[in-house]
Design a protein around this motif. Structure first.
Motif, PDB file in Angstrom:
ATOM      1  N   LYS A 293       9.774   5.139 -12.509  1.00  0.00           N
ATOM      2  CA  LYS A 293       8.797   4.110 -12.146  1.00  0.00           C
ATOM      3  C   LYS A 293       9.397   3.035 -11.231  1.00  0.00           C
ATOM      4  O   LYS A 293       8.698   2.108 -10.834  1.00  0.00           O
ATOM      5  CB  LYS A 293       8.228   3.458 -13.408  1.00  0.00           C
ATOM      6  N   LEU A 294      10.665   3.179 -10.902  1.00  0.00           N
ATOM      7  CA  LEU A 294      11.281   2.234  -9.985  1.00  0.00           C
ATOM      8  C   LEU A 294      10.910   2.581  -8.541  1.00  0.00           C
ATOM      9  O   LEU A 294      10.935   3.743  -8.136  1.00  0.00           O
ATOM     10  CB  LEU A 294      12.799   2.241 -10.133  1.00  0.00           C
ATOM     11  N   ILE A 295      10.559   1.560  -7.778  1.00  0.00           N
ATOM     12  CA  ILE A 295      10.362   1.681  -6.331  1.00  0.00           C
ATOM     13  C   ILE A 295      11.357   0.707  -5.711  1.00  0.00           C
ATOM     14  O   ILE A 295      11.187  -0.507  -5.797  1.00  0.00           O
ATOM     15  CB  ILE A 295       8.926   1.329  -5.912  1.00  0.00           C
ATOM     16  N   VAL A 296      12.415   1.232  -5.116  1.00  0.00           N
ATOM     17  CA  VAL A 296      13.535   0.400  -4.695  1.00  0.00           C
ATOM     18  C   VAL A 296      13.549   0.260  -3.178  1.00  0.00           C
ATOM     19  O   VAL A 296      13.623   1.254  -2.450  1.00  0.00           O
ATOM     20  CB  VAL A 296      14.875   0.990  -5.183  1.00  0.00           C
ATOM     21  N   VAL A 439       8.265  -5.177  -0.072  1.00  0.00           N
ATOM     22  CA  VAL A 439       7.613  -5.578  -1.315  1.00  0.00           C
ATOM     23  C   VAL A 439       6.114  -5.340  -1.217  1.00  0.00           C
ATOM     24  O   VAL A 439       5.484  -4.864  -2.164  1.00  0.00           O
ATOM     25  CB  VAL A 439       7.934  -7.049  -1.641  1.00  0.00           C
ATOM     26  N   GLY A 440       5.523  -5.634  -0.056  1.00  0.00           N
ATOM     27  CA  GLY A 440       4.106  -5.344   0.137  1.00  0.00           C
ATOM     28  C   GLY A 440       3.786  -3.867  -0.002  1.00  0.00           C
ATOM     29  O   GLY A 440       2.664  -3.490  -0.360  1.00  0.00           O
ATOM     30  N   ALA A 441       4.783  -3.015   0.269  1.00  0.00           N
ATOM     31  CA  ALA A 441       4.610  -1.566   0.115  1.00  0.00           C
ATOM     32  C   ALA A 441       4.832  -1.106  -1.319  1.00  0.00           C
ATOM     33  O   ALA A 441       4.677   0.079  -1.615  1.00  0.00           O
ATOM     34  CB  ALA A 441       5.566  -0.824   1.046  1.00  0.00           C
ATOM     35  N   GLY A 442       5.225  -2.040  -2.203  1.00  0.00           N
ATOM     36  CA  GLY A 442       5.342  -1.691  -3.617  1.00  0.00           C
ATOM     37  C   GLY A 442       6.716  -1.791  -4.226  1.00  0.00           C
ATOM     38  O   GLY A 442       6.881  -1.530  -5.426  1.00  0.00           O
ATOM     39  N   ALA A 443       7.740  -2.179  -3.458  1.00  0.00           N
ATOM     40  CA  ALA A 443       9.097  -2.250  -4.019  1.00  0.00           C
ATOM     41  C   ALA A 443       9.134  -3.234  -5.191  1.00  0.00           C
ATOM     42  O   ALA A 443       8.803  -4.403  -5.026  1.00  0.00           O
ATOM     43  CB  ALA A 443      10.089  -2.671  -2.943  1.00  0.00           C
TER      44      ALA A 443
END
Length: 534
Positions: A293-296, A439-443
């Protein structure tokens, strides 16, 4: 004895000085013809005028003059150059995934959202839909953060009082346990200078990046203030929210000043509705989540000549582990992928993605050239002083943050991550604009490497700062979260550094570790207006 020089790739005709190499010193089979500072490069063979300079196994420059073996390369004798690239039918997606048995049963404590994503924080955000509302959102934010115990005391207030009166003055924020909404990590303000006086495409792009934050897994709810007559309309924002999170069900307050009337009526309505939303957000609690579930986000800023051989490849090892665990990784900063386009194109899982990536790169480069610039203008004065003398040298090292896994998606700004694996996100090389976009892309966590030091942070996502060298970590401990300098010193391998980064990543995602940028409240937010920004 500490290693003096490093040849990164067998095909390279330049080597990196890991420490100062005085004139006349034998190094890497040649003798230094002049003093070579640490982080800079010297030639290993004769390179004729207009001959290719090879580093990381790729073309990174051309000689302006004949360069004998042992010569220090600089902007005076080498110009930027990079290889041609395109889309090949053959895909190079065979990948030796790393052993992740140590990590496969690990988890982090996060906030689970109904759309399936998991946040590493539980923030409430306040933002304007147009710059005209900046004052109102600032007033609302100041009132709520002060009244609800989120406002930190200015660390310099006591110094001012001492200077003025010779007295002492301290101001400290309330502890989280004493706040009325302890499960709300913070109330963050996102101001900008856009929303009107722009093209319809710019308005849509702004609504897209704002929607990326409203729907972000680290965001529990949002308050949006609109004027009413601007190009960036509320309906447009709602459309972008629905694209990213169909059936969005988190608390969302949207008010228009021209509908409400006076400032007093607007702020009072915003406060009442936001207070109700905060109560709902406070019902969320951290629960275990798999590392998938991490988006790095992988980011760099203030890079130096060690970035490509310490922090960046160590982060690349982490990227490969996250991908192998089923998570997502974002590599951005397209001007800093110049010279490695063919490798990344070949790693795309299909030719459609490769065509999208190469098309975005060529369009970006053409736009820069159309205004009299180019990717060769990307390296900053600090980059150049510390050994990154061409954009291709900088890029070849920067790309190592993405590891070696196949590219599973190519995202144009202000898009978002929709599948696991390594995604390439089109952004500028400017670290704040790029971090804002990631971050806007989901990071939900960002790993940020730096060799010179930069305080960049983000309002809702922890930005973990990794130094490329130990001198920086000792000099700026207030912004550095982890030092990868032991790699340069020969005291640690890339794998060992990656282990430390993984532990820090999990601790931060669980809320057990607070990033230095968060402690400093370095809440940088700059949306990219789709122009030429390098």
């Amino acid at each position: 004895m500490r290693q003096q020089i490093l040849q990164i790739h067998p095909a390279d005709n330049v080597i990196v000085a890991l420490q100062d190499v005085p004139k006349g010193t034998p190094a890497g089979g040649v003798t230094a013809l002049r003093d070579v500072p640490a982080k800079h490069k010297l030639t290993t063979t004769f390179i004729p005028q207009n001959g290719d300079v090879i580093m990381y196994g790729v073309l990174v420059g051309q000689a302006k003059e004949d360069l004998p073996p042992g010569e220090l390369i600089s902007t005076a004798n080498v110009r930027h150059a990079s290889g041609n690239f395109g889309v090949r039918a053959e895909r190079k997606t065979d990948w030796q995934a790393p052993d992740v048995s140590t990590w496969k049963d690990r988890s982090f404590l996060g906030y689970h959202r109904s759309d399936g994503r998991v946040g590493t924080g539980n923030y409430w955000i306040i933002l304007p839909l147009v710059f005209c509302e900046n004052r109102n959102v600032q007033l609302l934010h100041e009132t709520l953060t002060k009244g609800l115990g989120y406002q930190k005391g200015n660390p310099y207030e006591s110094l001012l009082q001492e200077m003025l009166h010779g007295g002492k003055h301290t101001s400290q924020a309330e502890s989280a346990s004493s706040r009325p909404f302890p499960q709300v990590t913070g109330i963050k303000l996102l101001t900008h200078t856009m929303g009107c006086g722009c093209t319809k495409d710019d308005a849509r792009t702004l609504c897209g990046i704002l929607a990326g934050y409203v729907t972000h897994p680290n965001v529990a709810g949002a308050t949006v203030l609109s004027l009413g007559c601007q190009n960036a309309q509320v309906a447009m924002l709602r459309e972008e929210i629905e694209k990213r999170s169909p059936g969005y069900d988190r608390p969302l307050v949207i008010l228009e000043q021209q509908q409400e009337g006076t400032e007093k009526l607007l702020i009072e309505q915003a406060m009442r509705q936001t207070f109700d939303g905060l109560a709902k957000a406070n019902a969320q609690e951290r629960k275990p989540a798999p590392l998938s579930k991490l988006i790095v986000g992988m980011e760099c800023g203030g890079s130096d000549g060690f970035s490509g051989i310490s922090a960046n490849p160590a982060v690349g090892k982490v990227a490969d582990r996250i991908v192998a665990l089923g998570g997502s990784v974002i590599l951005s900063e397209f001007p800093e992928l110049c010279g490695v386009e063919q490798e990344l194109s070949d790693r795309c899982v299909n030719t459609g993605l490769a065509e999208k990536y190469t098309g975005l790169m060529k369009t970006y480069a053409a736009r820069a050239e159309a205004v009299g610039s180019g990717f060769d203008s990307n390296p900053s004065a600090g980059n150049i002083r510390d050994g990154l003398i061409t954009d291709a040298i900088k890029s070849a090292g920067a790309a190592r943050k993405g590891g070696s896994s196949p590219v599973t998606d190519v995202i144009d700004y202000p898009g978002w991550v929709q599948r696991p694996g390594l995604a390439l996100l089109c952004t500028p090389g400017s670290d704040v604009e790029s971090t804002t976009a990631e971050v806007g892309a989901g990071a939900n966590v960002v790993l940020f490497t730096t060799g010179l030091g930069t305080p960049t942070g983000n309002p809702v996502t922890p930005v973990l700062k990794l130094s490329t060298n130990s001198r920086l970590a000792a000099k700026m401990p207030d912004i550095i979260d982890l030092d990868t300098g032991p790699i340069i010193n020969g005291d640690e391998t890339l794998e060992q550094a990656a282990d430390r980064i993984m532990e820090l990543l999990i601790s931060s995602a669980s809320g057990h570790y607070t990033a230095k940028a968060q402690l400093l409240e370095q809440d940088d937010f700059i949306p990219w207006k789709r122009g030429v920004s390098l």
